[in-house]
Scaffold this motif. Structure first.
Motif, PDB file in Angstrom:
ATOM      1  N   GLY A 119      41.938  66.484  59.486  1.00 24.98           N
ATOM      2  CA  GLY A 119      43.076  65.595  59.939  1.00 24.98           C
ATOM      3  C   GLY A 119      42.793  64.306  60.979  1.00 24.98           C
ATOM      4  N   LYS A 120      43.562  63.444  60.916  1.00 20.93           N
ATOM      5  CA  LYS A 120      43.399  62.362  62.099  1.00 20.93           C
ATOM      6  C   LYS A 120      44.726  62.347  62.737  1.00 20.93           C
ATOM      7  CE  LYS A 120      41.318  57.731  62.626  1.00 20.93           C
ATOM      8  NZ  LYS A 120      40.546  56.605  62.261  1.00 20.93           N
ATOM      9  N   TYR A 121      44.463  61.870  63.955  1.00 21.41           N
ATOM     10  CA  TYR A 121      45.623  61.614  64.878  1.00 21.41           C
ATOM     11  C   TYR A 121      45.482  60.417  65.840  1.00 21.41           C
ATOM     12  CZ  TYR A 121      46.766  66.115  62.508  1.00 21.41           C
ATOM     13  OH  TYR A 121      46.954  66.886  61.708  1.00 21.41           O
ATOM     14  N   SER A 122      46.505  59.906  66.198  1.00 22.93           N
ATOM     15  CA  SER A 122      46.547  58.641  66.997  1.00 22.93           C
ATOM     16  C   SER A 122      46.263  58.857  68.480  1.00 22.93           C
ATOM     17  CB  SER A 122      48.007  57.845  67.081  1.00 22.93           C
ATOM     18  OG  SER A 122      48.952  58.713  67.410  1.00 22.93           O
ATOM     19  N   SER A 123      46.093  59.941  68.868  1.00 26.23           N
ATOM     20  CA  SER A 123      45.804  60.295  70.405  1.00 26.23           C
ATOM     21  C   SER A 123      45.017  61.643  70.281  1.00 26.23           C
ATOM     22  CB  SER A 123      46.861  60.206  71.223  1.00 26.23           C
ATOM     23  OG  SER A 123      47.737  61.303  71.050  1.00 26.23           O
ATOM     24  N   TYR A 124      44.247  61.591  71.540  1.00 26.02           N
ATOM     25  CA  TYR A 124      43.647  62.874  71.791  1.00 26.02           C
ATOM     26  C   TYR A 124      44.462  64.095  71.930  1.00 26.02           C
ATOM     27  CZ  TYR A 124      40.746  66.675  74.316  1.00 26.02           C
ATOM     28  OH  TYR A 124      40.232  67.615  74.561  1.00 26.02           O
ATOM     29  N   THR A 125      45.616  63.784  72.812  1.00 18.55           N
ATOM     30  CA  THR A 125      46.849  64.537  73.204  1.00 18.55           C
ATOM     31  C   THR A 125      47.339  65.130  71.683  1.00 18.55           C
ATOM     32  OG1 THR A 125      47.160  63.395  75.144  1.00 18.55           O
ATOM     33  CG2 THR A 125      48.969  65.008  74.326  1.00 18.55           C
TER      34      THR A 125
END
Length: 101
Positions: free
Chosen positions: A39-45
């Motif tokens: 998966g890929k997310y918009s932020s490190y958090t």
């Protein structure tokens, strides 16, 4: 525990494998000399939060599995059915979409 990738294209047995953050916003399942994108997310958090969710799900699965394996049949059939239902419920983790984190 089984994992369904965010793009729905991979359904993986995660037993004994490592989850890692790549490039600060992706989660990969590592094994041997390879890895699979989960998966890929918009932020490190958000990425770290999903990794925490994976850990909690895996811990829950492991605890339920150990409990079921070690039970000396002292539970009623009704209780055992509840344990089995909980095991089935925690067996698969589906990687959440970015907007759901």
């Amino acid at each position: 525990m089984w994992i369904r990738s965010q793009n729905q294209e991979n359904y993986l047995d995660a037993s004994g494998k490592t989850f890692s953050i790549y490039n600060g916003n992706q989660i990969h399942l590592k094994y041997a000399n390879s890895s699979i994108f989960l998966g890929k997310y918009s932020s490190y958090t958000k990425t770290l939060k999903v990794l925490d969710m994976l850990q909690k799900q895996n811990d829950k699965w492991h605890s339920m599995n150990v409990f079921y394996s070690c039970n000396n049949m002292g539970l009623s059939i009704s209780s055992m059915n509840n344990v089995l239902a909980a095991l089935e419920e925690t067996n698969t983790f589906e990687m959440p979409q970015d907007e759901d984190v």
